[in-house]
Design a protein around this motif. Structure first.
Motif, PDB file in Angstrom:
ATOM      1  N   ILE A 154       0.838  -1.203   0.000  1.00  0.00           N
ATOM      2  CA  ILE A 154       0.000   0.000   0.000  1.00  0.00           C
ATOM      3  C   ILE A 154       0.871   1.250   0.000  1.00  0.00           C
ATOM      4  CG2 ILE A 154      -1.630   1.335   1.384  1.00  0.00           C
ATOM      5  CD1 ILE A 154      -2.878  -1.333   2.270  1.00  0.00           C
ATOM      6  N   ALA A 155       1.886   1.274   0.871  1.00  0.00           N
ATOM      7  CA  ALA A 155       2.780   2.433   0.923  1.00  0.00           C
ATOM      8  C   ALA A 155       3.477   2.641  -0.417  1.00  0.00           C
ATOM      9  CB  ALA A 155       3.800   2.250   2.041  1.00  0.00           C
ATOM     10  N   ALA A 156       3.963   1.555  -1.027  1.00  0.00           N
ATOM     11  CA  ALA A 156       4.665   1.668  -2.304  1.00  0.00           C
ATOM     12  C   ALA A 156       3.742   2.212  -3.390  1.00  0.00           C
ATOM     13  CB  ALA A 156       5.221   0.309  -2.714  1.00  0.00           C
ATOM     14  N   GLU A 157       2.492   1.757  -3.415  1.00  0.00           N
ATOM     15  CA  GLU A 157       1.545   2.240  -4.429  1.00  0.00           C
ATOM     16  C   GLU A 157       1.289   3.738  -4.264  1.00  0.00           C
ATOM     17  OE1 GLU A 157      -1.877  -0.179  -3.900  1.00  0.00           O
ATOM     18  OE2 GLU A 157      -0.895  -2.015  -4.607  1.00  0.00           O
ATOM     19  N   GLU A 158       1.104   4.165  -3.030  1.00  0.00           N
ATOM     20  CA  GLU A 158       0.804   5.584  -2.803  1.00  0.00           C
ATOM     21  C   GLU A 158       2.021   6.467  -3.066  1.00  0.00           C
ATOM     22  OE1 GLU A 158      -2.087   6.762  -2.512  1.00  0.00           O
ATOM     23  OE2 GLU A 158      -3.143   4.859  -2.240  1.00  0.00           O
ATOM     24  N   ILE A 159       3.217   5.963  -2.764  1.00  0.00           N
ATOM     25  CA  ILE A 159       4.433   6.728  -3.061  1.00  0.00           C
ATOM     26  C   ILE A 159       4.624   6.843  -4.572  1.00  0.00           C
ATOM     27  CG2 ILE A 159       6.957   6.676  -2.942  1.00  0.00           C
ATOM     28  CD1 ILE A 159       6.584   5.353  -0.128  1.00  0.00           C
ATOM     29  N   ALA A 160       4.422   5.738  -5.300  1.00  0.00           N
ATOM     30  CA  ALA A 160       4.563   5.779  -6.755  1.00  0.00           C
ATOM     31  C   ALA A 160       3.541   6.719  -7.383  1.00  0.00           C
ATOM     32  CB  ALA A 160       4.407   4.374  -7.331  1.00  0.00           C
ATOM     33  N   ARG A 161       2.353   6.807  -6.758  1.00  0.00           N
ATOM     34  CA  ARG A 161       1.293   7.658  -7.295  1.00  0.00           C
ATOM     35  C   ARG A 161       1.493   9.134  -6.925  1.00  0.00           C
ATOM     36  NH1 ARG A 161      -2.657   5.211  -5.006  1.00  0.00           N
ATOM     37  NH2 ARG A 161      -3.121   3.840  -6.771  1.00  0.00           N
ATOM     38  N   GLY A 162       1.863   9.392  -5.681  1.00  0.00           N
ATOM     39  CA  GLY A 162       1.875  10.777  -5.213  1.00  0.00           C
ATOM     40  C   GLY A 162       3.181  11.260  -4.637  1.00  0.00           C
ATOM     41  N   GLY A 163       4.202  10.395  -4.590  1.00  0.00           N
ATOM     42  CA  GLY A 163       5.487  10.802  -4.029  1.00  0.00           C
ATOM     43  C   GLY A 163       5.477  10.773  -2.510  1.00  0.00           C
ATOM     44  N   PHE A 164       6.537  11.296  -1.937  1.00  0.00           N
ATOM     45  CA  PHE A 164       6.693  11.284  -0.475  1.00  0.00           C
ATOM     46  C   PHE A 164       6.008  12.519   0.115  1.00  0.00           C
ATOM     47  CE2 PHE A 164      10.095   8.607  -2.054  1.00  0.00           C
ATOM     48  CZ  PHE A 164      10.060   7.543  -1.178  1.00  0.00           C
ATOM     49  N   THR A 165       4.702  12.543   0.000  1.00  0.00           N
ATOM     50  CA  THR A 165       3.908  13.702   0.396  1.00  0.00           C
ATOM     51  C   THR A 165       3.001  13.360   1.564  1.00  0.00           C
ATOM     52  OG1 THR A 165       2.123  13.134  -1.136  1.00  0.00           O
ATOM     53  CG2 THR A 165       3.911  14.542  -1.984  1.00  0.00           C
ATOM     54  N   ALA A 197      -0.130  13.908   1.580  1.00  0.00           N
ATOM     55  CA  ALA A 197      -1.339  13.313   1.007  1.00  0.00           C
ATOM     56  C   ALA A 197      -1.159  11.812   0.779  1.00  0.00           C
ATOM     57  CB  ALA A 197      -1.685  14.009  -0.308  1.00  0.00           C
ATOM     58  N   ALA A 198       0.018  11.432   0.292  1.00  0.00           N
ATOM     59  CA  ALA A 198       0.281  10.001   0.086  1.00  0.00           C
ATOM     60  C   ALA A 198       0.311   9.262   1.407  1.00  0.00           C
ATOM     61  CB  ALA A 198       1.599   9.829  -0.658  1.00  0.00           C
ATOM     62  N   LYS A 199       0.872   9.881   2.448  1.00  0.00           N
ATOM     63  CA  LYS A 199       0.873   9.265   3.775  1.00  0.00           C
ATOM     64  C   LYS A 199      -0.543   9.084   4.288  1.00  0.00           C
ATOM     65  CE  LYS A 199       5.390  10.705   5.600  1.00  0.00           C
ATOM     66  NZ  LYS A 199       6.064  11.450   6.695  1.00  0.00           N
ATOM     67  N   ARG A 249      -5.208   5.550   5.676  1.00  0.00           N
ATOM     68  CA  ARG A 249      -6.622   5.176   5.487  1.00  0.00           C
ATOM     69  C   ARG A 249      -6.748   3.754   4.969  1.00  0.00           C
ATOM     70  NH1 ARG A 249      -6.949  10.473   3.367  1.00  0.00           N
ATOM     71  NH2 ARG A 249      -6.853   9.638   1.227  1.00  0.00           N
ATOM     72  N   ARG A 250      -5.927   3.395   4.002  1.00  0.00           N
ATOM     73  CA  ARG A 250      -6.046   2.069   3.388  1.00  0.00           C
ATOM     74  C   ARG A 250      -5.621   0.964   4.351  1.00  0.00           C
ATOM     75  NH1 ARG A 250      -3.186   2.010  -2.334  1.00  0.00           N
ATOM     76  NH2 ARG A 250      -3.920  -0.158  -2.179  1.00  0.00           N
ATOM     77  N   ILE A 251      -4.562   1.208   5.138  1.00  0.00           N
ATOM     78  CA  ILE A 251      -4.129   0.185   6.102  1.00  0.00           C
ATOM     79  C   ILE A 251      -5.183  -0.018   7.184  1.00  0.00           C
ATOM     80  CG2 ILE A 251      -2.439  -0.350   7.905  1.00  0.00           C
ATOM     81  CD1 ILE A 251      -0.302   0.940   6.139  1.00  0.00           C
ATOM     82  N   THR A 256       0.333  -0.992  21.424  1.00  0.00           N
ATOM     83  CA  THR A 256       1.467  -0.198  21.903  1.00  0.00           C
ATOM     84  C   THR A 256       0.994   1.038  22.663  1.00  0.00           C
ATOM     85  OG1 THR A 256       1.666   1.366  20.063  1.00  0.00           O
ATOM     86  CG2 THR A 256       2.583  -0.838  19.734  1.00  0.00           C
ATOM     87  N   GLY A 257       1.951   1.771  23.185  1.00  0.00           N
ATOM     88  CA  GLY A 257       1.657   3.043  23.812  1.00  0.00           C
ATOM     89  C   GLY A 257       1.699   4.201  22.831  1.00  0.00           C
ATOM     90  N   ILE A 258       1.910   3.922  21.555  1.00  0.00           N
ATOM     91  CA  ILE A 258       1.947   4.956  20.517  1.00  0.00           C
ATOM     92  C   ILE A 258       0.516   5.417  20.251  1.00  0.00           C
ATOM     93  CG2 ILE A 258       2.602   5.460  18.133  1.00  0.00           C
ATOM     94  CD1 ILE A 258       4.596   3.087  18.373  1.00  0.00           C
ATOM     95  N   LYS A 259       0.284   6.731  20.254  1.00  0.00           N
ATOM     96  CA  LYS A 259      -1.079   7.258  20.151  1.00  0.00           C
ATOM     97  C   LYS A 259      -1.761   6.816  18.868  1.00  0.00           C
ATOM     98  CE  LYS A 259      -3.763  11.513  20.501  1.00  0.00           C
ATOM     99  NZ  LYS A 259      -3.717  12.994  20.692  1.00  0.00           N
ATOM    100  N   ASP A 260      -1.126   7.010  17.735  1.00  0.00           N
ATOM    101  CA  ASP A 260      -1.683   6.613  16.432  1.00  0.00           C
ATOM    102  C   ASP A 260      -0.667   5.716  15.751  1.00  0.00           C
ATOM    103  OD1 ASP A 260      -2.695   6.298  13.895  1.00  0.00           O
ATOM    104  OD2 ASP A 260      -3.260   8.390  13.624  1.00  0.00           O
ATOM    105  N   ILE A 261      -0.789   4.436  16.002  1.00  0.00           N
ATOM    106  CA  ILE A 261       0.252   3.512  15.561  1.00  0.00           C
ATOM    107  C   ILE A 261       0.344   3.423  14.049  1.00  0.00           C
ATOM    108  CG2 ILE A 261      -1.263   1.503  15.746  1.00  0.00           C
ATOM    109  CD1 ILE A 261       1.224  -0.122  16.492  1.00  0.00           C
ATOM    110  N   VAL A 262      -0.792   3.457  13.343  1.00  0.00           N
ATOM    111  CA  VAL A 262      -0.728   3.301  11.891  1.00  0.00           C
ATOM    112  C   VAL A 262      -0.051   4.513  11.262  1.00  0.00           C
ATOM    113  CG1 VAL A 262      -2.066   3.014   9.775  1.00  0.00           C
ATOM    114  CG2 VAL A 262      -2.707   1.744  11.828  1.00  0.00           C
ATOM    115  N   SER A 263      -0.388   5.704  11.716  1.00  0.00           N
ATOM    116  CA  SER A 263       0.284   6.899  11.197  1.00  0.00           C
ATOM    117  C   SER A 263       1.783   6.846  11.488  1.00  0.00           C
ATOM    118  CB  SER A 263      -0.333   8.148  11.819  1.00  0.00           C
ATOM    119  OG  SER A 263       0.319   9.317  11.350  1.00  0.00           O
ATOM    120  N   ASP A 264       2.130   6.425  12.710  1.00  0.00           N
ATOM    121  CA  ASP A 264       3.534   6.301  13.082  1.00  0.00           C
ATOM    122  C   ASP A 264       4.231   5.266  12.210  1.00  0.00           C
ATOM    123  OD1 ASP A 264       5.498   7.108  15.393  1.00  0.00           O
ATOM    124  OD2 ASP A 264       5.653   4.920  15.274  1.00  0.00           O
ATOM    125  N   SER A 265       3.555   4.149  11.944  1.00  0.00           N
ATOM    126  CA  SER A 265       4.133   3.099  11.108  1.00  0.00           C
ATOM    127  C   SER A 265       4.319   3.559   9.667  1.00  0.00           C
ATOM    128  CB  SER A 265       3.236   1.853  11.149  1.00  0.00           C
ATOM    129  OG  SER A 265       3.285   1.228  12.405  1.00  0.00           O
TER     130      SER A 265
END
Length: 294
Positions: free
Chosen positions: A236-247, A249-251, A256-258, A268-277
């Protein structure tokens, strides 16, 4: 638990217990009853409140703690060491040298970060494992044989897997999280997938896996589930990077997709683990040899 029949020697089967808690932040503390009448504890919780509860569960077994093993240098696995050492004075604490050094020198800022985030339930000083080993070793503790294998960088900068040949039980730390969101912030998901392959090659006869987070169970589908999670998040990350770059919006699209694909609990104790990942995935793929092409 199934018993290893590959040896003619009669070995008493180990009895494994676990204490954990439900919901966000869940992490496992295990104990293994030894032939010598004691217990070996693996990992000791993320804060003083939950470490005290895990300690009470271990004490309820009614057997002395002969040793504590730490799988890796993330605070949710070693913060409770001080409480356990106070309850069982002089108990030896084992880990790899890499793990002990990370705790001692706070190499990755985990100690300071935990103290800043939760000062009321975090010790001012962290106990450091006192018995260390490099790479692979076999431990003999109170009549129990435990094989330790260093896995390298993946979910953490270094992780040790502990294996009981007598019962074919594997304690892989956070190399396995059973259907929970995995923290990918270390930016080593490619190496993490390689770790799963190496564990399967090293331990072909594993019967039960006891993950750092999530319920214990058979090796499959646990290993395949972890691979699916890592591969899907990477794709998913690779598709969004190829589509929109390291932005940004791509993050955001990747997050959302994950979340839509894996409605898992945050262990974990991380507040938003998916965003952090996703931040970790984007750092990993920003390397020249890994950057996805449009």
């Amino acid at each position: 638990m199934a018993q290893d029949t590959s040896s003619a020697q009669t070995v008493l089967p180990a009895k494994t217990g676990v204490w954990t808690y439900r919901g966000t932040g869940t992490v496992n503390t295990y104990w293994i009853e030894t032939p010598g009448g004691g217990v070996v504890v693996i990992d000791v919780q993320r804060d003083l409140v939950h470490a005290a509860q895990a300690l009470a569960a271990v004490k309820a077994v009614g057997k002395p703690v002969r040793a504590i093993l730490i799988t890796h240098a993330h605070p949710d696995h070693y913060t409770g060491l001080g409480l356990f050492r106070k309850a069982f004075p002089g108990v030896p604490v084992y880990s790899s040298k890499a793990t002990a050094d990370a705790v001692r020198y706070d190499t990755y800022g985990a100690n300071a970060g935990t103290q800043a985030d939760a000062p009321d339930i975090t010790p001012r000083e962290f106990v450091v494992p006192g018995i260390t080993f490099d790479g692979d070793t076999t431990l003999q503790i109170d009549g129990l044989t435990i094989i330790a294998r260093e896995l390298g960088a993946g979910e953490a900068p270094a992780t040790t897997a502990y294996y009981l040949p007598s019962t074919r039980e594997l304690f892989p730390g956070d190399a396995i999280l059973n259907r929970l969101h995995g923290p990918l912030r270390e930016a080593h998901t490619g190496e993490w997938l390689g770790i799963l392959d190496r564990i399967e090659a090293m331990y072909p006869n594993v019967a039960i896996v006891h993950p750092g987070h999530g319920a214990s169970g058979p090796k499959e589908p646990m290993f395949d589930d972890e691979r699916l999670y890592l591969r899907t998040c990477r794709a998913i990350a690779a598709e969004e990077i190829a589509r929109g770059g390291f932005t940004d919006a791509a993050k955001a699209a990747t997050v959302r997709r994950i979340n839509a694909r894996f409605p898992y609990t945050n262990p974990t104790g991380i507040k938003d683990i998916v965003s952090d990942s996703v931040d970790g995935l984007f750092r990993e793929f920003s390397q020249p040899s890994s950057t996805p092409l449009p």
